[in-house]
Design a protein around this motif. Structure first.
Motif, PDB file in Angstrom:
ATOM      1  N   PHE A 137      20.605  31.626 120.807  1.00 20.00           N
ATOM      2  CA  PHE A 137      20.175  30.660 119.790  1.00 20.00           C
ATOM      3  C   PHE A 137      20.810  29.295 120.033  1.00 20.00           C
ATOM      4  O   PHE A 137      20.141  28.265 119.953  1.00 20.00           O
ATOM      5  N   VAL A 138      22.108  29.270 120.332  1.00 19.69           N
ATOM      6  CA  VAL A 138      22.791  28.001 120.602  1.00 19.69           C
ATOM      7  C   VAL A 138      22.198  27.338 121.842  1.00 19.69           C
ATOM      8  O   VAL A 138      21.985  26.111 121.861  1.00 19.69           O
ATOM      9  N   TYR A 139      21.901  28.115 122.866  1.00 20.41           N
ATOM     10  CA  TYR A 139      21.279  27.553 124.069  1.00 20.41           C
ATOM     11  C   TYR A 139      19.916  26.955 123.739  1.00 20.41           C
ATOM     12  O   TYR A 139      19.563  25.883 124.231  1.00 20.41           O
ATOM     13  N   CYS A 140      19.148  27.627 122.909  1.00 21.79           N
ATOM     14  CA  CYS A 140      17.826  27.124 122.531  1.00 21.79           C
ATOM     15  C   CYS A 140      17.940  25.818 121.763  1.00 21.79           C
ATOM     16  O   CYS A 140      17.149  24.893 121.958  1.00 21.79           O
ATOM     17  N   VAL A 141      18.946  25.704 120.898  1.00 22.13           N
ATOM     18  CA  VAL A 141      19.128  24.484 120.109  1.00 22.13           C
ATOM     19  C   VAL A 141      19.608  23.342 121.010  1.00 22.13           C
ATOM     20  O   VAL A 141      19.118  22.215 120.909  1.00 22.13           O
ATOM     21  N   LEU A 142      20.555  23.607 121.908  1.00 21.52           N
ATOM     22  CA  LEU A 142      21.140  22.555 122.737  1.00 21.52           C
ATOM     23  C   LEU A 142      20.266  22.166 123.926  1.00 21.52           C
ATOM     24  O   LEU A 142      20.105  20.973 124.217  1.00 21.52           O
ATOM     25  N   ALA A 143      19.721  23.132 124.638  1.00 15.28           N
ATOM     26  CA  ALA A 143      19.010  22.843 125.881  1.00 15.28           C
ATOM     27  C   ALA A 143      17.500  22.747 125.686  1.00 15.28           C
ATOM     28  O   ALA A 143      16.803  22.354 126.603  1.00 15.28           O
ATOM     29  N   GLY A 144      17.016  23.134 124.547  1.00 15.90           N
ATOM     30  CA  GLY A 144      15.570  23.101 124.319  1.00 15.90           C
ATOM     31  C   GLY A 144      14.966  24.477 124.490  1.00 15.90           C
ATOM     32  O   GLY A 144      15.582  25.394 125.035  1.00 15.90           O
ATOM     33  N   ASN A 145      13.744  24.585 124.042  1.00 18.85           N
ATOM     34  CA  ASN A 145      13.105  25.896 124.078  1.00 18.85           C
ATOM     35  C   ASN A 145      11.802  25.841 124.867  1.00 18.85           C
ATOM     36  O   ASN A 145      10.762  26.321 124.407  1.00 18.85           O
ATOM     37  N   TYR A 146      11.880  25.260 126.056  1.00 23.88           N
ATOM     38  CA  TYR A 146      10.646  25.096 126.835  1.00 23.88           C
ATOM     39  C   TYR A 146       9.925  26.422 127.075  1.00 23.88           C
ATOM     40  O   TYR A 146       8.786  26.570 126.671  1.00 23.88           O
ATOM     41  N   PRO A 147      10.572  27.423 127.708  1.00 21.93           N
ATOM     42  CA  PRO A 147       9.834  28.692 127.774  1.00 21.93           C
ATOM     43  C   PRO A 147      10.066  29.454 126.471  1.00 21.93           C
ATOM     44  O   PRO A 147      10.907  30.346 126.386  1.00 21.93           O
ATOM     45  N   PHE A 148       9.302  29.063 125.437  1.00 22.18           N
ATOM     46  CA  PHE A 148       9.544  29.607 124.102  1.00 22.18           C
ATOM     47  C   PHE A 148       9.329  31.113 124.070  1.00 22.18           C
ATOM     48  O   PHE A 148      10.029  31.823 123.340  1.00 22.18           O
ATOM     49  N   ASN A 149       8.388  31.619 124.862  1.00 23.06           N
ATOM     50  CA  ASN A 149       8.173  33.070 124.901  1.00 23.06           C
ATOM     51  C   ASN A 149       9.421  33.791 125.403  1.00 23.06           C
ATOM     52  O   ASN A 149       9.757  34.864 124.921  1.00 23.06           O
TER      53      ASN A 149
END
Length: 172
Positions: free
Chosen positions: A83-95
């Motif tokens: 979750f922290v990685y998704c918030v900080l680095a973005g969620n480009y491959p959201f799947n």
């Protein structure tokens, strides 16, 4: 029968009885470790309460449950890092994020279910009951939802395989 004395102990006892009491090698005010659990008062600090709860948890929890709890803590850590990685680095491959996070959360839920099923003692039929009483007690145990540890683990493995199959297919 009284224990036998060595010659040195007998000589020391004879000398002590003739000359008076011998001082103890250690002072009497040395505190001893208590064998019982520490009692908490209403004025106990939060750290004392947390320490007491932790010690009781370690002392009374079976090894199998401790391992399951450690794995659940690891799953919380993995989900948090994702979750922290998704918030900080973005969620480009959201799947990929949804699949990984769902796998961690789903595995946590399955492990919590396994923990609940295995933390209670396993059902055992009463050896004193016979005939109709034994058949009735066995059916009432089945109605109560009692599952053997082996069956609970088999269900856990089967559920984990299905969960990870769907997570891998969701990634594309």
């Amino acid at each position: 029968m009284a224990p036998k004395r060595t010659p040195a102990a007998a000589a020391a006892a004879a000398a002590a009885s003739s000359t008076g009491p011998v001082p103890a090698p250690f002072p009497q005010a040395v505190p001893t470790l208590s064998s019982g659990p520490k009692t908490l008062t209403t004025n106990s600090s939060i750290l004392d309460i947390a320490h007491t709860v932790w010690q009781q948890y370690l002392a009374t929890t079976p090894q199998r449950t401790l391992i399951l709890d450690a794995f659940m803590a690891f799953l919380v850590l993995v989900g948090g890092v994702q979750f922290v990685y998704c918030v900080l680095a973005g969620n480009y491959p959201f799947n990929a994020f949804l699949s990984g996070f769902s796998a961690a959360v789903g595995q946590f839920v399955l492990t919590a279910s396994l923990r609940m099923q295995t933390s209670s003692p396993s059902p055992s039929p009463s050896s004193a009951a016979s005939g109709k009483k034994a058949k009735k007690s066995a059916s009432s145990a089945d109605e109560g939802g009692a599952v053997s540890h082996e069956r609970a683990f088999a269900d856990y493995v089967f559920g984990s395989l299905i969960l990870h199959f769907f997570c891998i297919n969701f990634i594309n």
